[in-house]
Design a protein around this motif. Structure first.
Motif, PDB file in Angstrom:
ATOM      1  N   ILE A 289       0.579  16.197  12.999  1.00 42.56           N
ATOM      2  CA  ILE A 289       0.731  17.156  11.733  1.00 42.56           C
ATOM      3  C   ILE A 289       0.385  18.712  11.853  1.00 42.56           C
ATOM      4  N   GLU A 290       1.569  19.520  11.645  1.00 41.07           N
ATOM      5  CA  GLU A 290       1.325  20.889  12.014  1.00 41.07           C
ATOM      6  C   GLU A 290       0.650  21.790  10.747  1.00 41.07           C
ATOM      7  N   ASP A 291       0.157  22.774  11.247  1.00 39.43           N
ATOM      8  CA  ASP A 291      -0.616  23.737  10.077  1.00 39.43           C
ATOM      9  C   ASP A 291       0.506  24.179   9.160  1.00 39.43           C
ATOM     10  N   GLY A 292       0.068  24.165   7.996  1.00 39.36           N
ATOM     11  CA  GLY A 292       1.120  24.586   7.003  1.00 39.36           C
ATOM     12  C   GLY A 292       2.101  23.456   6.460  1.00 39.36           C
ATOM     13  N   ALA A 293       1.945  22.246   6.869  1.00 39.25           N
ATOM     14  CA  ALA A 293       2.894  21.354   6.642  1.00 39.25           C
ATOM     15  C   ALA A 293       3.056  20.970   5.040  1.00 39.25           C
ATOM     16  N   GLU A 294       4.473  20.681   4.655  1.00 38.51           N
ATOM     17  CA  GLU A 294       4.815  20.536   3.219  1.00 38.51           C
ATOM     18  C   GLU A 294       4.465  18.855   3.202  1.00 38.51           C
ATOM     19  N   ILE A 295       3.797  18.521   2.102  1.00 37.45           N
ATOM     20  CA  ILE A 295       3.638  17.190   1.633  1.00 37.45           C
ATOM     21  C   ILE A 295       3.957  16.797   0.295  1.00 37.45           C
ATOM     22  N   ALA A 296       4.935  16.002   0.043  1.00 38.52           N
ATOM     23  CA  ALA A 296       5.195  15.611  -1.309  1.00 38.52           C
ATOM     24  C   ALA A 296       4.001  14.441  -1.691  1.00 38.52           C
ATOM     25  N   VAL A 297       3.459  14.751  -2.737  1.00 41.16           N
ATOM     26  CA  VAL A 297       2.562  13.589  -3.474  1.00 41.16           C
ATOM     27  C   VAL A 297       2.908  13.334  -4.812  1.00 41.16           C
ATOM     28  N   PRO A 298       2.446  12.492  -5.313  1.00 41.79           N
ATOM     29  CA  PRO A 298       2.777  11.795  -6.786  1.00 41.79           C
ATOM     30  C   PRO A 298       2.255  13.009  -7.982  1.00 41.79           C
ATOM     31  N   ASN A 299       2.915  12.995  -8.866  1.00 43.90           N
ATOM     32  CA  ASN A 299       2.575  14.114  -9.878  1.00 43.90           C
ATOM     33  C   ASN A 299       1.459  13.415 -10.925  1.00 43.90           C
TER      34      ASN A 299
ATOM     35  N   PRO B  61       0.930  -1.074  -0.100  1.00 37.25           N
ATOM     36  CA  PRO B  61      -0.113  -0.037  -0.021  1.00 37.25           C
ATOM     37  C   PRO B  61       0.811   1.282  -0.040  1.00 37.25           C
ATOM     38  N   MET B  62       0.190   2.451  -0.562  1.00 36.55           N
ATOM     39  CA  MET B  62       0.764   3.741  -0.365  1.00 36.55           C
ATOM     40  C   MET B  62       0.930   4.089   1.060  1.00 36.55           C
ATOM     41  N   GLY B  63       1.908   4.791   1.593  1.00 36.41           N
ATOM     42  CA  GLY B  63       2.054   5.119   3.014  1.00 36.41           C
ATOM     43  C   GLY B  63       2.402   6.566   3.146  1.00 36.41           C
ATOM     44  N   ILE B  64       1.804   7.127   4.144  1.00 32.98           N
ATOM     45  CA  ILE B  64       2.361   8.589   4.322  1.00 32.98           C
ATOM     46  C   ILE B  64       3.786   8.490   5.463  1.00 32.98           C
ATOM     47  N   TYR B  65       4.646   8.896   5.002  1.00 31.91           N
ATOM     48  CA  TYR B  65       5.936   8.853   5.549  1.00 31.91           C
ATOM     49  C   TYR B  65       6.466  10.132   6.141  1.00 31.91           C
ATOM     50  N   SER B  66       7.208   9.996   7.271  1.00 33.03           N
ATOM     51  CA  SER B  66       7.816  11.575   7.949  1.00 33.03           C
ATOM     52  C   SER B  66       8.936  11.381   8.779  1.00 33.03           C
ATOM     53  N   ASN B  67       9.856  12.145   8.780  1.00 27.64           N
ATOM     54  CA  ASN B  67      10.965  11.961   9.756  1.00 27.64           C
ATOM     55  C   ASN B  67      10.623  13.213  10.565  1.00 27.64           C
ATOM     56  N   LYS B  68       9.499  13.888  10.589  1.00 27.95           N
ATOM     57  CA  LYS B  68       9.290  14.981  11.587  1.00 27.95           C
ATOM     58  C   LYS B  68       8.210  14.833  12.378  1.00 27.95           C
TER      59      LYS B  68
ATOM     60  N   ALA C  46      -4.580  10.613  -6.725  1.00 21.71           N
ATOM     61  CA  ALA C  46      -5.879  10.214  -6.263  1.00 21.71           C
ATOM     62  C   ALA C  46      -5.869   9.367  -4.908  1.00 21.71           C
ATOM     63  N   ARG C  47      -5.006   8.389  -5.040  1.00 22.39           N
ATOM     64  CA  ARG C  47      -4.947   7.489  -3.753  1.00 22.39           C
ATOM     65  C   ARG C  47      -4.301   8.324  -2.698  1.00 22.39           C
ATOM     66  N   ALA C  48      -3.413   9.165  -2.847  1.00 18.16           N
ATOM     67  CA  ALA C  48      -2.692   9.952  -1.643  1.00 18.16           C
ATOM     68  C   ALA C  48      -3.779  10.888  -1.247  1.00 18.16           C
ATOM     69  N   LEU C  49      -4.560  11.488  -1.993  1.00 20.44           N
ATOM     70  CA  LEU C  49      -5.544  12.450  -1.450  1.00 20.44           C
ATOM     71  C   LEU C  49      -6.772  11.540  -0.751  1.00 20.44           C
ATOM     72  N   LEU C  50      -7.033  10.501  -1.288  1.00 18.21           N
ATOM     73  CA  LEU C  50      -8.162   9.575  -0.530  1.00 18.21           C
ATOM     74  C   LEU C  50      -7.475   9.470   1.022  1.00 18.21           C
ATOM     75  N   MET C  51      -6.255   9.161   1.189  1.00 18.15           N
ATOM     76  CA  MET C  51      -5.666   8.838   2.583  1.00 18.15           C
ATOM     77  C   MET C  51      -5.835   9.927   3.378  1.00 18.15           C
ATOM     78  N   LEU C  52      -5.491  11.345   2.601  1.00 10.35           N
ATOM     79  CA  LEU C  52      -5.597  12.473   3.542  1.00 10.35           C
ATOM     80  C   LEU C  52      -6.866  12.766   4.039  1.00 10.35           C
ATOM     81  N   GLU C  53      -7.938  12.167   3.064  1.00 11.24           N
ATOM     82  CA  GLU C  53      -9.100  12.634   3.313  1.00 11.24           C
ATOM     83  C   GLU C  53      -9.804  11.821   4.596  1.00 11.24           C
ATOM     84  N   GLU C  54      -9.273  10.397   4.433  1.00  6.21           N
ATOM     85  CA  GLU C  54      -9.579   9.415   5.386  1.00  6.21           C
ATOM     86  C   GLU C  54      -8.882   9.805   6.649  1.00  6.21           C
ATOM     87  N   ALA C  55      -7.949  10.540   6.791  1.00  2.00           N
ATOM     88  CA  ALA C  55      -7.486  11.092   8.097  1.00  2.00           C
ATOM     89  C   ALA C  55      -7.996  12.200   8.556  1.00  2.00           C
TER      90      ALA C  55
END
Length: 279
Positions: A134-144, A120-127, A150-159
């Motif tokens: 997750i803080e306000d204004g955080a930068e997230i790299a997503v597939p272009n 599965p796709m996952g959201i990873y962070s070293n921070k 679509a998968r990445a946005l769905l994960m963020l929506e589920e969260a």
């Protein structure tokens, strides 16, 4: 009298030979030997899916009497091109949406055989250590590319971090389709293959499972793993003209076996299982 004895002796010998022959056949069947069914050539992308073929599928097919050649590919074009021109018999690397779009765009007639466990796709962070941090204004790299975005946005929506326009087309979706952005996330679209490296330079990175594994990332280190619809899970694919062939039935039987699932549980931890394996 001599002729009668000779006749009876001949009959006895024939009976003994037949009995020995039957015993040999039964012994071969009892020992698990199978008739030689020829060579199957299966293509897969280098990494977890070629490993899945060699570790979880090839042994079962060989037990059934096939000689299996595994061909590794380093892109997402050649496996279907090779399947279409008959260079390989089946492949394992793609989900349904990609298969259908590629087939339509390249005048191929492809069909799935069976859906397999998929990284599965996952959201990873070293921070951050959790999605809640997750803080306000955080930068997230997503597939272009739209499919993986679509998968990445769905994960963020589920969260609960964003909402996405319900009418957004998954084939053309972009960050502009985000309607509500609770944490004011800043989206940085980049090539999917670069997303593992982005973990070191941005706050968060949505990494597809195959690229995470290629970068030797542990799937279980993700802050969140996607709840993957089966349409996004990889599947064994063949030419539609081969769907009724015996080898297709045999591949499906191997994937649906207990031995296959045991290998998945032992060596592919974190892979999401398709619905048919959970029922």
């Amino acid at each position: 009298m001599n002729k009668l004895k000779l006749f009876l002796f001949s009959c006895l010998m024939i009976a003994l030979v037949a009995a020995c022959s039957n015993s040999s056949e039964e012994a071969a069947q009892d020992s698990g030997q199978a008739d030689d069914k020829g060579t199957l050539t299966i293509g897969a992308t280098s990494g977890p899916y070629s490993d899945m073929v060699t570790k979880a599928i090839q042994p079962g097919l060989e037990e059934q009497g096939y000689t299996v050649d595994v061909i590794e590919f380093n892109d997402y074009i050649q496996p279907n091109t090779a399947l279409g021109n008959g260079s390989i018999d089946a492949n394992l690397f793609q989900h349904k949406i990609y298969m259908e779009n590629f087939a339509e765009g390249n005048n191929l007639d492809l069909s799935e055989v069976v859906v397999v466990p998929t990284a599965p796709m996952g959201i990873y962070s070293n921070k951050f250590d959790s999605m809640d941090e997750i803080e306000d204004g955080a930068e997230i790299a997503v597939p272009n590319d739209p499919t993986n975005l679509a998968r990445a946005l769905l994960m963020l929506e589920e969260a609960g971090l964003i909402t996405v326009n319900e009418e957004a087309n998954p084939l053309t979706i972009s960050e502009r389709d985000v309607e509500e952005n609770v944490k004011n996330l800043n989206f940085s679209p980049i090539e999917a293959a670069q997303l593992p490296r982005a973990v070191d330079s941005v706050d968060l990175s949505a990494v597809p499972g195959n690229f995470a594994l290629a970068a030797q990332m542990d799937l279980l280190d993700a802050l969140q793993l996607e709840t993957m619809p089966d349409d996004y899970r990889n599947r064994v694919v063949v030419n539609t003209s081969d769907l009724e062939e015996r080898f297709v039935e045999d591949i499906k039987a191997v994937v649906e076996s207990d031995a296959f699932e045991q290998v998945i549980d032992e060596e592919f931890q974190g892979f999401g299982k398709p619905e048919w394996m959970l029922n």
